[in-house]
Design a protein around this motif. Structure first.
Motif, PDB file in Angstrom:
ATOM      1  N   TYR B  37       0.882  -1.171   0.000  1.00 34.57           N
ATOM      2  CA  TYR B  37       0.000   0.000   0.000  1.00 34.57           C
ATOM      3  C   TYR B  37       0.923   1.225   0.000  1.00 34.57           C
ATOM      4  N   TYR B  39       1.912   3.785   1.798  1.00 35.25           N
ATOM      5  CA  TYR B  39       2.902   4.151   2.805  1.00 35.25           C
ATOM      6  C   TYR B  39       4.095   3.186   2.795  1.00 35.25           C
ATOM      7  N   ARG B  42       6.303   3.656  -0.185  1.00 36.00           N
ATOM      8  CA  ARG B  42       7.166   4.830  -0.044  1.00 36.00           C
ATOM      9  C   ARG B  42       8.377   4.503   0.845  1.00 36.00           C
ATOM     10  N   LEU B  43       8.103   3.783   1.955  1.00 32.82           N
ATOM     11  CA  LEU B  43       9.186   3.412   2.868  1.00 32.82           C
ATOM     12  C   LEU B  43      10.189   2.487   2.164  1.00 32.82           C
ATOM     13  N   GLU B  54       4.958  12.057  -0.816  1.00 34.84           N
ATOM     14  CA  GLU B  54       3.559  11.616  -0.989  1.00 34.84           C
ATOM     15  C   GLU B  54       2.904  12.320  -2.173  1.00 34.84           C
ATOM     16  N   TYR B  58       1.385   9.340  -4.816  1.00 34.19           N
ATOM     17  CA  TYR B  58      -0.037   8.972  -4.939  1.00 34.19           C
ATOM     18  C   TYR B  58      -0.625   9.362  -6.300  1.00 34.19           C
ATOM     19  N   LEU B  61       0.669   6.818  -8.736  1.00 35.25           N
ATOM     20  CA  LEU B  61      -0.016   5.516  -8.621  1.00 35.25           C
ATOM     21  C   LEU B  61      -1.367   5.554  -9.337  1.00 35.25           C
ATOM     22  N   ARG B  62      -2.097   6.652  -9.145  1.00 34.30           N
ATOM     23  CA  ARG B  62      -3.417   6.763  -9.784  1.00 34.30           C
ATOM     24  C   ARG B  62      -3.274   6.796 -11.297  1.00 34.30           C
ATOM     25  N   TRP B  74      -9.020  -2.106  -2.170  1.00 39.36           N
ATOM     26  CA  TRP B  74      -9.126  -1.661  -0.785  1.00 39.36           C
ATOM     27  C   TRP B  74      -9.306  -2.903   0.094  1.00 39.36           C
ATOM     28  N   ARG B  80      -7.614  -0.994   9.718  1.00 40.18           N
ATOM     29  CA  ARG B  80      -7.834   0.214   8.891  1.00 40.18           C
ATOM     30  C   ARG B  80      -7.894  -0.179   7.427  1.00 40.18           C
ATOM     31  N   LYS B  82      -6.968  -0.001   3.701  1.00 33.72           N
ATOM     32  CA  LYS B  82      -5.780   0.453   2.972  1.00 33.72           C
ATOM     33  C   LYS B  82      -5.913   0.029   1.522  1.00 33.72           C
ATOM     34  N   ARG B  83      -5.327   0.828   0.679  1.00 35.29           N
ATOM     35  CA  ARG B  83      -5.419   0.499  -0.743  1.00 35.29           C
ATOM     36  C   ARG B  83      -4.118  -0.191  -1.168  1.00 35.29           C
ATOM     37  N   TYR B  85      -1.658  -1.978  -3.889  1.00 37.55           N
ATOM     38  CA  TYR B  85      -1.347  -1.924  -5.325  1.00 37.55           C
ATOM     39  C   TYR B  85      -0.433  -3.090  -5.698  1.00 37.55           C
TER      40      TYR B  85
END
Lengths: 328, 116
Positions: B37, B39, B42-43, B54, B58, B61-62, B74, B80, B82-83, B85
């Motif tokens: 997902y 976050y 990105r890490l 960010e 994002y 990604l879209r 999702w 929580r 999360k989306r 990919y």
């Protein structure tokens, strides 16, 4: 977490409805993950100021939302240079030309008698300037809307796709003197010179259509001056006809001729050249009124002549500078 | 002098950004051969030396998803939504083509730079 919700709402305000919830949910999740990581690192909940710092680093809601939106513009990069040129032309036409025309036509204006002080003259000029701005704003708006429509309808795309290299204009040579211009100069100067010497000459008393016209004593000097200017013009045009390129010397001669011609013409307008007009069976008062009206008309044309002369001389100076700067 | 240093820094940042722009697509496609997902993606990229903020990730990604190079869903994780990919079949094919292109550019650049 209330601050994050407020931030998400502010970002969402700028997003299209269709994508809003999806983008906001993902963005909120990213922020919450960042906050959680920091809380795990510090071993405590983040304060509102610390959450605000996280949000500040992300960027303002408008900037963040804008990154999700496609690049949008009213007038695109292909049309923009044309738009810019048209805009410059429109601004000059709406702001500069009306002022020049106003100054030029000032002597003929019905309200000129009211401009007895510098203040009232400035107020009249200000009013002209104000209406020029209004028309400039309106014109800029119309041009912008027209270009926006061209952009939306992609009308330029066809023109840019169908362009033909063979139809490109020839390379412009700024030093080349057009043949037509030299021929026109030559014929105009010759006809004027012959007509002047043949019909008017140096005499100060002329008989025109049954009227006896007496000219001022400055007339012979003016004629001699104009004859010299016309002769110089004929010589220069002749030279230009055979060697059609501007050189420093020729550009300087052009400048000198135009300066002399302009000075003579302005002098002619201001000289009160008509001393007397006598026509059979016309009362003397009427003759005097005609003479005064003609002299006054010439004097009123003086400011316009000064402006036209200044423009011509400026163009000559620019040519001289251009020829000089290229070392020819 | 400080002004010229500032200008050089700004120019470098601008050119670096241009250089990175194309590489980021490859990096994201490459990293999403395994599901992530936003976050964690990105890490992971930051850990591998390709930090991405960010605001860039994002929207990218879209875009890649709308181009059919990624798929997303999702899902709930750690209580929580999360989306997540991952790369699509078309994305894998495109990544392969981009890798070949990258190799060619890299070879050419190496030759050009060695010549100097």
């Amino acid at each position: 977490m209330e601050l994050i919700n407020r931030y998400s709402q502010a970002v969402g305000f700028w997003l299209p409805k269709k994508q809003r919830d999806d983008i906001i949910a993902e963005l909120s999740e990213e922020i919450r993950s960042q906050v959680e990581d920091k809380e795990a690192e510090f071993g405590r909940k983040l304060s509102e100021a610390e959450i605000a710092a996280v949000l500040r680093r992300l960027g303002s809601p408008l900037v963040v939302a804008n990154r999700y939106l496609p690049q949008r513009y009213l007038i695109g990069p292909v049309l923009f240079p044309i738009y810019q040129r048209v805009l410059k032309f429109v601004v000059v036409c709406c702001l500069v030309l009306p002022i020049l025309a106003w100054v030029g036509l000032m002597p003929y204006s019905a309200g000129r008698d009211a401009w007895h002080s510098a203040g009232s003259l400035l107020a009249a000029l200000g009013s002209c300037w104000g209406s020029s701005w209004l028309s400039a704003f309106f014109s800029v708006g119309v041009v912008t809307v027209a270009f926006a429509i061209i952009e939306r309808t992609k009308a330029m795309a066809k023109a840019t796709d169908d362009w033909d290299p063979l139809k490109l204009p020839a390379v412009r040579d700024p030093h080349l003197i057009p043949l037509a211009s030299s021929i026109f100069d030559l014929i105009f100067s010759a006809v004027f010179l012959i007509g002047w010497i043949g019909c008017l000459g140096l005499q100060v008393v002329l008989y025109v259509a049954g009227a006896k016209v007496t000219l001022a004593s400055s007339w012979p000097y003016l004629v001699c001056g104009f004859v010299l200017v016309l002769l110089a013009n004929i010589a220069l045009s002749g030279a230009n006809l055979f060697r059609p390129r501007w050189t420093r010397v020729r550009a300087a001669v052009r400048l000198a001729i135009d300066c002399a011609g302009s000075a003579l013409f302005c002098w002619f307008l201001k000289a009160g050249i008509l001393l007397d007009i006598a026509v059979a069976n016309v009362p003397q008062a009427k003759e005097s009124a005609i003479k005064d009206a003609l002299n006054a008309g010439a004097a009123r044309a003086f400011p316009l002549a000064v402006i036209v002369s200044a423009v011509i001389i400026l163009l000559d100076v620019r040519r001289l500078y251009r020829v000089g700067s290229t070392g020819r | 002098m400080p002004n010229s240093i500032q200008m050089t820094d700004d120019l470098f940042d601008q050119l670096r950004l241009e250089l990175r722009r194309g590489c980021l697509v490859m990096a994201v496609l490459g990293q999403l051969r395994a599901e992530h997902y936003g976050y964690t993606l990105r890490l992971a990229l930051t850990d591998l030396g390709l930090a991405i903020d960010e605001g860039t990730l994002y929207p990218l990604l879209r875009r890649l998803e709308s181009q059919g190079l990624l798929v997303s869903e999702w899902r709930e994780e750690a209580k929580r939504d999360k989306r997540f990919y991952r790369i699509s079949a078309e994305g894998k094919r495109m990544l392969g083509l981009l890798c070949v292109e990258w190799e060619n550019i890299n070879k050419s650049l190496n030759k050009i730079l060695q010549k100097g």
